[in-house]
Write a protein that holds these residues in place. Structure first.
Motif, short mmCIF file in Angstrom:
data_model
loop_
_atom_site.label_atom_id
_atom_site.label_comp_id
_atom_site.label_asym_id
_atom_site.label_seq_id
_atom_site.Cartn_x
_atom_site.Cartn_y
_atom_site.Cartn_z
N THR A 64 39.43 48.38 41.25
CA THR A 64 38.81 47.20 41.83
C THR A 64 37.98 46.50 40.77
N LEU A 65 38.20 45.19 40.64
CA LEU A 65 37.44 44.35 39.73
C LEU A 65 36.50 43.49 40.58
N ARG A 66 35.31 43.23 40.07
CA ARG A 66 34.33 42.46 40.85
C ARG A 66 33.63 41.43 39.98
N SER A 67 33.41 40.29 40.58
CA SER A 67 32.62 39.23 39.97
C SER A 67 31.64 38.74 41.03
N SER A 68 30.35 38.80 40.72
CA SER A 68 29.32 38.36 41.67
C SER A 68 28.42 37.33 41.04
N SER A 69 28.04 36.36 41.86
CA SER A 69 27.08 35.34 41.43
C SER A 69 26.40 34.80 42.68
N VAL A 70 25.57 33.80 42.50
CA VAL A 70 24.88 33.17 43.61
C VAL A 70 25.91 32.59 44.59
N GLY A 71 27.06 32.16 44.07
CA GLY A 71 28.10 31.54 44.90
C GLY A 71 28.91 32.53 45.71
N GLY A 72 28.72 33.84 45.49
CA GLY A 72 29.44 34.83 46.27
C GLY A 72 30.03 35.93 45.41
N THR A 73 30.86 36.73 46.03
CA THR A 73 31.48 37.87 45.36
C THR A 73 33.00 37.75 45.47
N THR A 74 33.66 37.99 44.35
CA THR A 74 35.12 38.01 44.30
C THR A 74 35.57 39.40 43.89
N LEU A 75 36.53 39.93 44.63
CA LEU A 75 37.11 41.25 44.31
C LEU A 75 38.61 41.11 44.12
N PHE A 76 39.13 41.80 43.12
CA PHE A 76 40.56 42.01 42.95
C PHE A 76 40.77 43.51 43.05
N THR A 77 41.60 43.95 43.99
CA THR A 77 41.89 45.37 44.13
C THR A 77 43.38 45.58 43.87
N LEU A 78 43.68 46.41 42.88
CA LEU A 78 45.06 46.75 42.52
C LEU A 78 45.33 48.14 43.07
N VAL A 79 46.37 48.26 43.89
CA VAL A 79 46.71 49.55 44.48
C VAL A 79 48.16 49.87 44.16
N GLN A 80 48.36 51.02 43.52
CA GLN A 80 49.71 51.51 43.22
C GLN A 80 50.24 52.20 44.46
N THR A 81 51.37 51.73 44.98
CA THR A 81 52.03 52.40 46.08
C THR A 81 53.36 52.91 45.56
N PHE A 82 54.24 53.30 46.41
CA PHE A 82 55.50 53.91 45.98
C PHE A 82 56.44 52.86 45.40
#
Length: 139
Positions: A64-82
């Protein structure tokens, strides 16, 4: 009575198979250097999007990658499945509210192509959201 026992045995078998397959998947990812190594190009490209973006959490099959600031929080979550990589984008903003998008690609798909698709889709999405709120879009 026998019907319940058979259903229970089938459920236990399916659950056991899922756990076994998940363990095999995690060992495969580990042999490939772990999630950060296997998807390093994708992670580096996503991290370079903003200066405050960071690796927030790493598990055996996700990052999970995260970027936070006064404007909010952005997350990118990479999940390896089959055989697949799933990427979820989440935005939580006091101004724009909560938004999310999900992509799925073959696990060995060109990582630059993945990022290009994600960025293209996000620009389109954000333009639609901005236009619906009467704001100018992104070019």
């Amino acid at each position: 009575m026998w019907f319940l026992i058979i259903v229970l045995l089938i459920a236990v078998f399916i659950f056991g198979k899922f756990i076994s397959d998940s363990n095999k998947q995690n060992r495969k990812i580990e042999k490939e250097g772990g999630m950060r190594h296997k998807y390093r190009e994708l992670i580096d490209l996503l991290l370079s999007g903003t200066s405050d973006c960071e690796v927030y959490k790493v598990d055996s099959n996700s990052v999970t990658l995260r970027s936070s600031s006064v404007g909010g929080t952005t997350l990118f979550t990479l999940v390896q499945t089959f055989g697949r990589i799933n990427i979820k984008w989440e935005l939580k903003s006091p101004v724009f509210g909560s938004h999310d998008m999900i992509w799925e690609f073959p696990e060995y798909h060109d990582q630059q192509v993945i990022v290009d698709r994600i960025l293209n889709d996000l620009v389109k999405y954000q333009n639609n959201v901005a236009t619906s709120k009467g704001l100018p879009g992104i070019k």
